[in-house]
Write an enzyme that holds these catalytic residues in place. Structure first.
Site, PDB file in Angstrom:
ATOM      1  N   ASP A 168       0.840  -1.200   0.000  1.00 50.04           N
ATOM      2  CA  ASP A 168       0.000   0.000   0.000  1.00 50.04           C
ATOM      3  C   ASP A 168       0.874   1.249   0.000  1.00 50.04           C
ATOM      4  O   ASP A 168       2.055   1.215  -0.383  1.00 50.04           O
ATOM      5  CB  ASP A 168      -0.969  -0.068   1.204  1.00 50.04           C
ATOM      6  CG  ASP A 168      -2.289   0.628   0.941  1.00 50.04           C
ATOM      7  OD1 ASP A 168      -2.333   1.863   1.044  1.00 50.04           O
ATOM      8  OD2 ASP A 168      -3.291  -0.051   0.633  1.00 50.04           O
ATOM      9  N   ASP A 169       0.318   2.341   0.470  1.00 49.53           N
ATOM     10  CA  ASP A 169       0.961   3.655   0.495  1.00 49.53           C
ATOM     11  C   ASP A 169       2.351   3.609   1.156  1.00 49.53           C
ATOM     12  O   ASP A 169       2.538   2.883   2.127  1.00 49.53           O
ATOM     13  CB  ASP A 169       0.023   4.569   1.313  1.00 49.53           C
ATOM     14  CG  ASP A 169       0.398   6.019   1.222  1.00 49.53           C
ATOM     15  OD1 ASP A 169       1.449   6.326   0.647  1.00 49.53           O
ATOM     16  OD2 ASP A 169      -0.382   6.843   1.733  1.00 49.53           O
ATOM     17  N   ASP A 226      -5.977   4.953  -5.716  1.00 44.89           N
ATOM     18  CA  ASP A 226      -6.651   5.697  -4.656  1.00 44.89           C
ATOM     19  C   ASP A 226      -6.910   7.143  -5.075  1.00 44.89           C
ATOM     20  O   ASP A 226      -6.322   7.639  -6.039  1.00 44.89           O
ATOM     21  CB  ASP A 226      -5.748   5.661  -3.403  1.00 44.89           C
ATOM     22  CG  ASP A 226      -6.558   5.618  -2.120  1.00 44.89           C
ATOM     23  OD1 ASP A 226      -7.702   6.098  -2.123  1.00 44.89           O
ATOM     24  OD2 ASP A 226      -6.026   5.127  -1.113  1.00 44.89           O
ATOM     25  N   MET A 227      -7.760   7.836  -4.338  1.00 47.21           N
ATOM     26  CA  MET A 227      -8.054   9.257  -4.589  1.00 47.21           C
ATOM     27  C   MET A 227      -8.546   9.817  -3.265  1.00 47.21           C
ATOM     28  O   MET A 227      -9.699   9.615  -2.892  1.00 47.21           O
ATOM     29  CB  MET A 227      -9.158   9.330  -5.658  1.00 47.21           C
ATOM     30  CG  MET A 227      -9.378  10.663  -6.299  1.00 47.21           C
ATOM     31  SD  MET A 227     -10.666  11.620  -5.480  1.00 47.21           S
ATOM     32  CE  MET A 227     -10.865  12.963  -6.604  1.00 47.21           C
ATOM     33  N   ASN A 228      -7.632  10.480  -2.537  1.00 44.63           N
ATOM     34  CA  ASN A 228      -7.902  10.753  -1.127  1.00 44.63           C
ATOM     35  C   ASN A 228      -8.269  12.185  -0.765  1.00 44.63           C
ATOM     36  O   ASN A 228      -8.076  12.591   0.382  1.00 44.63           O
ATOM     37  CB  ASN A 228      -6.703  10.315  -0.286  1.00 44.63           C
ATOM     38  CG  ASN A 228      -6.670   8.808  -0.107  1.00 44.63           C
ATOM     39  OD1 ASN A 228      -7.707   8.190   0.126  1.00 44.63           O
ATOM     40  ND2 ASN A 228      -5.508   8.221  -0.251  1.00 44.63           N
ATOM     41  N   CYS A 265     -10.380   3.089  -5.472  1.00 44.15           N
ATOM     42  CA  CYS A 265     -10.477   3.405  -4.042  1.00 44.15           C
ATOM     43  C   CYS A 265     -10.512   4.916  -3.920  1.00 44.15           C
ATOM     44  O   CYS A 265      -9.940   5.624  -4.743  1.00 44.15           O
ATOM     45  CB  CYS A 265      -9.221   2.843  -3.355  1.00 44.15           C
ATOM     46  SG  CYS A 265      -9.081   3.273  -1.611  1.00 44.15           S
ATOM     47  N   ASP A 295     -12.981   2.324   4.203  1.00 41.58           N
ATOM     48  CA  ASP A 295     -11.854   2.199   5.134  1.00 41.58           C
ATOM     49  C   ASP A 295     -12.309   1.583   6.447  1.00 41.58           C
ATOM     50  O   ASP A 295     -11.491   1.238   7.292  1.00 41.58           O
ATOM     51  CB  ASP A 295     -11.240   3.575   5.422  1.00 41.58           C
ATOM     52  CG  ASP A 295     -10.251   3.988   4.340  1.00 41.58           C
ATOM     53  OD1 ASP A 295      -9.888   3.128   3.517  1.00 41.58           O
ATOM     54  OD2 ASP A 295      -9.840   5.165   4.331  1.00 41.58           O
TER      55      ASP A 295
END
Ligand code: GLA
Length: 737
Positions: free
Chosen positions: A367-368, A480-482, A528, A550
Site C-alpha cells: 500500500d501507500d 486511490d483518490m484521497n 479506491c 476504510d
C-alpha cells in the site's frame, strides 16, 4: 425485444418481455412520455395516454388550442422558459443571452446492438442481438443545434439505458449550462425515494423518504461521486418490500459531480432526473463540436428491491465491468496498510507476505509509502518511483521478484491524481494543480489535486506508472483518490472554459485508466477513494472491484456492504479481515465474524499476519480454504438481502448459484438480546422443489420451500461467540444428489 415506430400515431414503443417505454412525438415536435413500466402488449396507438385540456394559468403550445400545456404534459426531455415551470433537463445560453430553445423531432434511427460512448464508461453488448437502440434526432432550427436522445433496451434485462448528445451545426457558439442524462415524468408520485447516503467510514446507508411536492434529491459537487451521496436513486411503491412490489432504479455511470432528483408538481406528477451536476458546469460548444452526456441506467422491478439489485448486479458484473478479470476468480489478497502504514521495511513486508503465503493467500499488496520521499502524508505524492533504498533496497522490481518467488502475485498502491507540495513533481510543475488565480488552494490530507483536465499532466503520470508497472512483475493496482476537489480552476484554460474543468478532469481520469488497462490488460485494478468515496458504475468499467470502505469493523461492514448491494455486485466490493480492536471503531469482533462478513465481497486480509497466534493462523488458513472453495458462487451467484441491519439487531443475506444447486447464507447478530426470541432465518432464491443439505448443521434434508417459508433455525449455540454480540454463522447449502 423490439423498438417499433408507428407512423400513424407517431409513437415509439421500446420493449422487451419485461418492460415497455413509450414515447410520443407531440404536435409541436417535442417529445412526450406516454408510459414506463411493466410490459404492455404492443399496439399502434397509445395516444389516449396523452392527457390535456383547459386549465387556468396554463400556458399552451398553440393559439386557440387548449389541449397541450407543457406544464401538465409528461415530457420526455423538457426545456425551460416555454411553459413548463418544472425542472428542465437541459439549459442552453446563446450568444444574445437567450435561453429559449425549441427542440423539434426530425427523425430517428433504430438499430441492433448498442454503440459505445466516446471517452465515457457505459454498459455494452457482446453481440448485436443482445440489445436494440433508437436514436431520436431533435433540432433547434434557429440555432442549428442537434440533440440526439439514445435509448437502448436489453433483451435479457428489464433495463433501459439513456444518453444525450448535443451537436452544434450552427454558426454561433452556445453554452450548455445543464445537460442531464435522463428525465422522465411519471403519472403519479406515490413512491418512496431510496438514496444511498453516508460519509467516510459509513458509506452508502440506504435512506428512504416519501415523495412530497417540490424537489428532493441528492448529488455531489466535490469532483467525485463521493462518500456522501451515491449516483443512484430508486422509487419504490409504499408497500414494496425486498421481494415484492414495484421499484424503479436510476443509476448514473459517472464518477464526477452528479445530481439525481425527483421533482413532484402539485398535480402529483413525478419528474425523475439524473446527470452531471449543473452547478459548476458550463460547456461552450463551438460550430462543429459535440457534447456527450454520461449514461443513465434505468431498471424496472416488480420483484421488489432484491429484484432491482439483482438486475444491476448482473448487468454491471457482465456488461459494464470488462477485461481479463471480469469473470475470473479474484485472488485472495493480503494488504499491509492497517499492519504497517507507511512505516514498513522490506523485511516487515516479506514477513507478512510469507505468512500470507503459508496461509494460502495469493496476492500481496504493498500500500501507500513505497515511492518518493513518503514518510507520512506530507510528502511524496506525484513521485511514482523509489528513492528510499533504505526501505526498499532492491526497489519495486526487487521486492516484486521476491514475492513472486514465494509463489504470490504482487500488487501496488498509487494515487495518480494527487501531489504533495513536498515532491519533485510539485517543485518542477507548481502550476499543474487545480488552483484559482490569486487564491490559496485549500489543503486536505496535505495534498493537492493535479489538473487532469490537461492531457500533458495525464501523459506525465502515465509515463511514471507505465515505467513502474513494466519494471516488475505487477499483477494488481490499487488506485486511490484521497481528497475532494476545490478551487476547480485550470491554469491552462480561458475564462469561458473553466466550466468544463470538473468534467474534463474525470475524462482525464477515464483516459488514464483506458490507457493503462489497454497497456496492461492482465493487471487487476481496484479503485479506491479514502475507502468508498468513488464507488460508482463509472469506475467499474475500468476496475472491476472497488475498496468498499476504510471501515473494516465487521459490524460496520455488514451495514456498508448491505447498503452497497442495492446497486453493486459482490464481485465489486473489496472486503478485508482486519485486526481488533478495530482501527475505526475500537470494536472487538470475533475473527470468524470478520471473515463471515468479508467473504461476501472480494476477500482479503489487512493486518499483521506475522503477529498472530498459531491458533489464529490455523483459523485463517481454514477461512482462506473455505473462500477458495466458494468464491465462484460468491462472485457469480444471485444475491438476496434477507434481514436488514438498519432495522434491527440482526442481519442476513444469501447468495444462490444460478442453477439453484448451492447457496451460501449468512446470519449476523449485531447486538445480543438477553432472553430473546427463538430465531429463524428465512432463505430466498432456492428452488422450492429441490432438496438441500445444510452443511455442518445436521444430517436432515430440507426442501427449498421449507428453507424459504419456514427458515433455518438459528441456534444460539451454533453461532460463533455463542450468540453474543457480533456473533455470526455462514451456512453452506447444497442440493442433495
Ligand atoms: C486511503 C485508502 C486506504 C489506504 C490509505 C493509504 O485511505 O482508503 O485503504 O490505502 O489511503 O494512504
Amino acid at each position: 425485444m423490439a423498438i417499433i415506430y408507428s407512423d400513424t400515431s407517431k409513437e415509439i414503443h421500446i420493449f422487451n418481455d419485461q418492460i415497455s417505454y413509450i414515447i410520443q412525438i407531440l404536435d409541436n415536435g417535442e417529445l412526450g412520455n406516454l408510459y414506463y413500466g411493466k410490459k404492455v402488449d404492443h399496439k399502434e396507438d397509445f395516444s389516449y395516454l396523452l392527457e390535456g385540456g383547459l386549465r387556468s394559468l396554463a400556458v399552451y403550445t398553440k393559439e386557440d388550442d387548449y389541449f397541450m400545456s407543457p406544464q401538465y404534459t409528461k415530457m420526455e426531455y423538457p426545456c425551460a422558459g416555454r411553459g413548463d415551470f418544472r425542472e428542465p433537463a437541459y439549459e442552453i445560453c446563446q450568444e444574445n443571452g437567450s435561453r429559449i430553445v425549441c427542440m423539434e423531432y426530425q427523425g430517428h434511427e433504430i438499430y441492433k446492438g448498442k454503440k459505445q460512448l466516446e471517452g465515457l464508461p457505459a454498459t455494452y453488448v457482446e453481440n448485436a442481438e443482445e440489445a436494440d437502440t433508437v436514436e431520436i434526432l431533435l433540432t433547434d432550427k434557429l440555432l442549428q443545434l442537434d440533440c440526439i436522445l439514445s435509448y437502448t433496451v436489453f433483451r435479457d434485462y428489464p433495463v433501459l439505458t439513456r444518453n444525450v448528445r448535443f451537436v452544434n451545426r450552427g454558426s454561433q457558439k452556445v453554452a450548455l449550462e445543464r445537460v442531464l442524462s435522463a428525465s422522465i415524468d411519471l403519472p403519479d408520485a406515490e413512491y418512496e425515494m431510496l438514496s444511498l447516503t453516508g460519509a467516510w467510514a459509513r458509506e452508502r446507508y440506504p435512506k428512504a423518504r416519501k415523495l412530497a411536492h417540490g424537489v428532493q434529491g441528492t448529488g455531489s459537487r466535490c469532483g467525485c461521486s463521493s462518500a456522501e451521496f451515491n449516483p443512484f436513486l430508486a422509487l419504490k411503491r409504499p408497500g414494496a418490500s425486498e421481494n415484492l412490489g414495484e421499484v424503479l432504479g436510476f443509476s448514473l455511470v459517472y464518477s464526477g459531480n452528479h445530481m439525481e432528483q425527483v421533482c413532484v408538481d402539485t398535480c402529483d406528477m413525478a419528474r425523475v432526473q439524473l446527470g452531471i451536476h449543473p452547478e459548476g458546469f458550463e460547456w461552450e460548444l463551438n460550430t462543429g463540436e459535440a457534447f456527450q452526456s454520461p449514461e443513465a441506467v434505468m431498471v424496472y422491478s416488480c420483484q421488489g428491491l432484491n429484484g432491482m439489485s439483482q438486475t444491476y448486479h448482473k448487468l454491471y458484473r457482465t456488461r459494464l465491468a470488462r477485461g481479463y478479470w471480469r469473470d475470473r476468480e479474484r485472488p485472495i489478497l493480503i494488504n499491509n496498510w492497517e499492519a504497517t502504514g507507511a512505516a514498513f521495511t522490506e523485511e516487515s513486508i516479506l514477513r507478512i507476505a510469507k505468512t500470507g503465503k503459508e496461509l494460502g493467500m495469493e496476492l500481496f499488496v504493498l500500500d501507500d509509502g513505497w515511492f518518493g520521499k513518503r514518510e507520512d502524508d506530507r510528502s511524496g505524492l506525484g513521485d511514482w518511483y523509489v528513492t528510499n533504498y533504505e526501505k526498499l533496497p532492491d526497489g519495486i522490481e526487487g521486492l516484486a521478484g521476491k514475492i513472486k518467488k514465494m509463489g504470490m502475485r504482487f500488487g501496488l498502491w498509487f494515487e495518480p491524481e494527487m501531489v504533495n507540495k513536498d515532491s519533485d513533481l510539485y517543485r518542477s510543475h507548481p502550476d499543474w494543480i487545480l488552483c484559482a488565480p490569486g487564491r490559496i488552494p485549500s489543503p486536505s490530507r496535505n495534498q493537492y489535486v493535479l489538473d487532469f483536465s490537461r492531457p500533458e499532466v495525464v501523459a506525465y503520470i502515465y509515463g511514471l506508472m507505465e515505467k513502474i508497472l513494466s519494471s516488475g512483475d505487477i499483477s494488481y493496482v490499487k488506485w486511490d483518490m484521497n481528497r475532494y476537489i476545490t478551487e476547480c480552476y485550470s491554469a491552462k484554460k480561458t475564462e469561458r472554459e473553466q466550466g468544463k474543468v470538473f468534467h474534463q478532469y474525470i475524462l482525464g481520469v477515464y483516459a488514464l485508466y483506458e490507457r493503462l488497462t489497454k497497456a496492461f490488460p492482465e493487471i487487476l485494478f481496484e479503485s479506491c477513494s479514502s475507502g468508498g468515496a468513488r464507488f460508482d458504475p463509472g469506475m467499474l468499467y475500468y476496475a472491476p472491484q472497488t475498496w468498499t470502505s476504510d471501515d473494516t469493523d465487521a459490524m460496520e461492514r455488514v451495514r456498508i456492504q448491505y447498503g452497497t448491494s442495492y446497486v453493486y455486485p459482490l464481485s465489486s466490493m473489496g472486503a478485508h479481515v482486519s485486526e481488533v480492536p478495530n482501527q475505526q471503531t475500537g470494536r472487538v469482533t470475533p475473527l470468524k465474524t470478520r471473515a463471515n462478513a468479508a467473504m461476501f465481497g472480494v476477500f482479503g486480509y489487512e493486518l499483521d499476519l506475522s503477529q498472530m497466534t498459531e491458533l489464529e493462523k490455523a483459523e485463517i488458513k481454514g477461512q482462506v480454504q473455505f473462500v477458495k472453495a466458494h468464491r465462484h458462487l460468491i462472485q457469480h451467484g444471485v444475491f438476496y438481502r434477507l434481514l436488514n441491519p438498519f432495522e434491527g439487531r440482526e442481519a442476513g443475506w444469501i447468495v444462490v448459484s444460478e442453477d439453484q444447486s448451492e447457496a451460501l447464507a449468512a446470519y449476523y447478530q449485531m447486538s445480543a438480546e438477553p432472553n430473546g426470541p427463538w430465531k429463524r432465518l428465512k432463505l430466498a432464491g432456492l428452488c422450492p422443489e429441490k432438496k438441500y443439505i445444510v452443511d455442518g448443521e445436521d444430517a436432515r434434508v430440507y426442501s427449498g420451500s421449507e428453507l424459504m417459508n419456514v427458515g433455518i433455525i438459528v441456534k444460539k449455540e451454533s453461532l460463533c461467540a455463542n450468540g453474543g454480540d457480533y456473533s455470526s454463522k455462514v451456512y453452506y447449502l447444497r442440493e442433495k444428489a
